[in-house]
Motif scaffolding. Structure first.
Motif, PDB file in Angstrom:
ATOM      1  N   SER A 161     -14.165   0.112  32.351  1.00 25.69           N
ATOM      2  CA  SER A 161     -15.383   0.558  31.693  1.00 25.69           C
ATOM      3  C   SER A 161     -16.379   1.059  32.726  1.00 25.69           C
ATOM      4  N   THR A 162     -17.091   2.131  32.389  1.00 24.10           N
ATOM      5  CA  THR A 162     -18.081   2.678  33.323  1.00 24.10           C
ATOM      6  C   THR A 162     -19.351   1.842  33.362  1.00 24.10           C
ATOM      7  N   ALA A 163     -19.593   1.076  32.304  1.00 30.46           N
ATOM      8  CA  ALA A 163     -20.788   0.238  32.253  1.00 30.46           C
ATOM      9  C   ALA A 163     -20.496  -0.988  31.398  1.00 30.46           C
ATOM     10  N   ILE A 164     -20.647  -2.160  32.001  1.00 31.06           N
ATOM     11  CA  ILE A 164     -20.397  -3.404  31.283  1.00 31.06           C
ATOM     12  C   ILE A 164     -21.721  -3.950  30.779  1.00 31.06           C
ATOM     13  N   PRO A 165     -21.825  -4.240  29.469  1.00 31.26           N
ATOM     14  CA  PRO A 165     -23.088  -4.769  28.944  1.00 31.26           C
ATOM     15  C   PRO A 165     -23.495  -6.071  29.634  1.00 31.26           C
ATOM     16  N   THR A 166     -24.777  -6.194  29.916  1.00 26.59           N
ATOM     17  CA  THR A 166     -25.296  -7.424  30.518  1.00 26.59           C
ATOM     18  C   THR A 166     -26.264  -8.048  29.527  1.00 26.59           C
ATOM     19  N   ASP A 167     -25.831  -9.107  28.878  1.00 23.45           N
ATOM     20  CA  ASP A 167     -26.629  -9.754  27.846  1.00 23.45           C
ATOM     21  C   ASP A 167     -27.285 -11.016  28.365  1.00 23.45           C
ATOM     22  N   THR A 168     -28.532 -11.224  27.947  1.00 20.37           N
ATOM     23  CA  THR A 168     -29.233 -12.459  28.286  1.00 20.37           C
ATOM     24  C   THR A 168     -28.856 -13.568  27.314  1.00 20.37           C
ATOM     25  N   VAL A 169     -28.670 -13.218  26.064  1.00 22.38           N
ATOM     26  CA  VAL A 169     -28.342 -14.214  25.041  1.00 22.38           C
ATOM     27  C   VAL A 169     -26.832 -14.375  24.918  1.00 22.38           C
ATOM     28  N   ASP A 170     -26.428 -15.469  24.336  1.00 26.32           N
ATOM     29  CA  ASP A 170     -25.021 -15.737  24.074  1.00 26.32           C
ATOM     30  C   ASP A 170     -24.603 -14.959  22.831  1.00 26.32           C
ATOM     31  N   VAL A 171     -23.709 -13.994  23.007  1.00 27.60           N
ATOM     32  CA  VAL A 171     -23.263 -13.194  21.871  1.00 27.60           C
ATOM     33  C   VAL A 171     -22.517 -14.064  20.862  1.00 27.60           C
ATOM     34  N   GLY A 172     -21.924 -15.149  21.365  1.00 27.34           N
ATOM     35  CA  GLY A 172     -21.261 -16.079  20.459  1.00 27.34           C
ATOM     36  C   GLY A 172     -22.225 -16.671  19.441  1.00 27.34           C
ATOM     37  N   LEU A 173     -23.486 -16.893  19.846  1.00 31.31           N
ATOM     38  CA  LEU A 173     -24.498 -17.398  18.912  1.00 31.31           C
ATOM     39  C   LEU A 173     -24.793 -16.361  17.838  1.00 31.31           C
ATOM     40  N   LEU A 174     -24.847 -15.102  18.216  1.00 29.95           N
ATOM     41  CA  LEU A 174     -25.087 -14.037  17.237  1.00 29.95           C
ATOM     42  C   LEU A 174     -23.947 -13.979  16.220  1.00 29.95           C
ATOM     43  N   ARG A 175     -22.724 -14.097  16.699  1.00 24.25           N
ATOM     44  CA  ARG A 175     -21.579 -14.088  15.788  1.00 24.25           C
ATOM     45  C   ARG A 175     -21.604 -15.298  14.860  1.00 24.25           C
ATOM     46  N   LYS A 176     -22.016 -16.438  15.395  1.00 24.73           N
ATOM     47  CA  LYS A 176     -22.101 -17.651  14.575  1.00 24.73           C
ATOM     48  C   LYS A 176     -23.129 -17.475  13.459  1.00 24.73           C
ATOM     49  N   ALA A 177     -24.278 -16.874  13.778  1.00 26.64           N
ATOM     50  CA  ALA A 177     -25.313 -16.646  12.773  1.00 26.64           C
ATOM     51  C   ALA A 177     -24.810 -15.697  11.691  1.00 26.64           C
ATOM     52  N   ILE A 178     -24.030 -14.700  12.071  1.00 27.73           N
ATOM     53  CA  ILE A 178     -23.469 -13.768  11.098  1.00 27.73           C
ATOM     54  C   ILE A 178     -22.508 -14.501  10.168  1.00 27.73           C
ATOM     55  N   ARG A 179     -21.610 -15.286  10.743  1.00 34.67           N
ATOM     56  CA  ARG A 179     -20.643 -16.026   9.915  1.00 34.67           C
ATOM     57  C   ARG A 179     -21.344 -16.980   8.954  1.00 34.67           C
ATOM     58  N   ALA A 180     -22.381 -17.671   9.448  1.00 27.77           N
ATOM     59  CA  ALA A 180     -23.069 -18.677   8.638  1.00 27.77           C
ATOM     60  C   ALA A 180     -24.140 -18.072   7.736  1.00 27.77           C
ATOM     61  N   GLU A 181     -24.400 -16.762   7.899  1.00 27.13           N
ATOM     62  CA  GLU A 181     -25.436 -16.066   7.128  1.00 27.13           C
ATOM     63  C   GLU A 181     -26.792 -16.752   7.296  1.00 27.13           C
ATOM     64  N   ARG A 182     -27.142 -17.006   8.564  1.00 30.83           N
ATOM     65  CA  ARG A 182     -28.410 -17.656   8.899  1.00 30.83           C
ATOM     66  C   ARG A 182     -29.388 -16.651   9.484  1.00 30.83           C
ATOM     67  N   LYS A 183     -30.662 -16.881   9.241  1.00 32.09           N
ATOM     68  CA  LYS A 183     -31.687 -16.037   9.827  1.00 32.09           C
ATOM     69  C   LYS A 183     -31.748 -16.256  11.337  1.00 32.09           C
ATOM     70  N   LEU A 184     -32.089 -15.200  12.051  1.00 32.57           N
ATOM     71  CA  LEU A 184     -32.262 -15.258  13.497  1.00 32.57           C
ATOM     72  C   LEU A 184     -33.691 -14.882  13.855  1.00 32.57           C
ATOM     73  N   THR A 185     -34.298 -15.647  14.746  1.00 31.73           N
ATOM     74  CA  THR A 185     -35.591 -15.270  15.313  1.00 31.73           C
ATOM     75  C   THR A 185     -35.341 -14.698  16.701  1.00 31.73           C
ATOM     76  N   LEU A 186     -35.701 -13.441  16.874  1.00 31.67           N
ATOM     77  CA  LEU A 186     -35.454 -12.743  18.136  1.00 31.67           C
ATOM     78  C   LEU A 186     -36.755 -12.435  18.867  1.00 31.67           C
ATOM     79  N   ILE A 187     -36.709 -12.504  20.182  1.00 36.01           N
ATOM     80  CA  ILE A 187     -37.699 -11.837  21.022  1.00 36.01           C
ATOM     81  C   ILE A 187     -36.981 -10.606  21.562  1.00 36.01           C
ATOM     82  N   TYR A 188     -37.487  -9.434  21.193  1.00 30.92           N
ATOM     83  CA  TYR A 188     -36.771  -8.192  21.464  1.00 30.92           C
ATOM     84  C   TYR A 188     -37.655  -7.207  22.205  1.00 30.92           C
TER      85      TYR A 188
END
Length: 206
Positions: free
Chosen positions: A103-130
């Motif tokens: 890949s020419t550019a690898i994403p660098t995330d501050t948050v755990d993407v696994g948490l985002l996937r968990k919220a999607i599966r559980a259909e839970r609201k997320l509070t983000l600082i963006y």
């Protein structure tokens, strides 16, 4: 047997009926008991060469291009599939020369993407600082329903309560994310369908 396997009696009877329909020599009847005669083997998993290539290539892409949790899951799934394949198909899987390029550019995330996937599966609201493209930070409460993976970036799709509309959030601009105990009021598939209609996307995502 039902107690030992952790299933209901009804499920156990249904599974036994399925084995019998596959040709297993299971003698007995409900309420009395069952005996499986020796010599029966479940049929192995069978795939075409193209299906093997698709499984390998897809698993390798997930392992290289997604977060560590999904990557490890892809490697584990490929190992488990290989373990139950007939020897000739297992050789094809292990010998596959379909590879994922760098890949020419690898994403660098501050948050755990696994948490985002968990919220999607559980259909839970997320509070983000963006932080937006200018670096301006804002707090958002969103209903996350999908995650899109690109080579250079990952996009979280959600309904934004502040904007009262669908928004796309680059995961590398999410400063923090906190999953709420509160479920959002719609099912994620319904939100996904509405987003697709709003974006004019007619192709199905199956």
């Amino acid at each position: 047997m039902a107690e030992q396997t952790g299933v209901s009696i009804r499920t156990l009877y249904r599974d036994i009926a399925s084995l019998q329909s596959m040709g297993a020599m299971v003698d007995g009847e409900p309420g009395i008991g069952y005996v499986l005669k020796p010599g029966f083997m479940l049929p192995p998993l069978m795939f075409t060469p193209e299906e093997i290539e698709a499984i390998v290539l897809g698993s390798r892409w997930v392992a290289e291009r997604t977060d560590s949790g999904l990557g490890n899951a892809a490697r584990s799934a490929l190992t488990r599939i290989a373990s139950v394949l007939p020897s000739d198909l297992r050789d094809d899987l292990e010998a596959s020369t379909l590879v994922i390029g760098p890949s020419t550019a690898i994403p660098t995330d501050t948050v755990d993407v696994g948490l985002l996937r968990k919220a999607i599966r559980a259909e839970r609201k997320l509070t983000l600082i963006y932080r937006d493209a200018t670096g301006t930070a804002s707090e958002r409460i969103i209903w996350p329903f999908a995650l899109s993976f690109f080579d250079a970036v990952r996009m979280l799709l959600g309904w934004c309560e502040m904007r009262q509309g669908f928004r796309h959030f680059r995961t590398d601009r999410i400063v923090s994310a906190q999953m709420s105990e509160t479920r959002y009021p719609e099912r994620r598939q319904a939100l996904f369908r509405k987003w697709r209609e709003a974006e004019g996307i007619t192709k199905r995502f199956d």
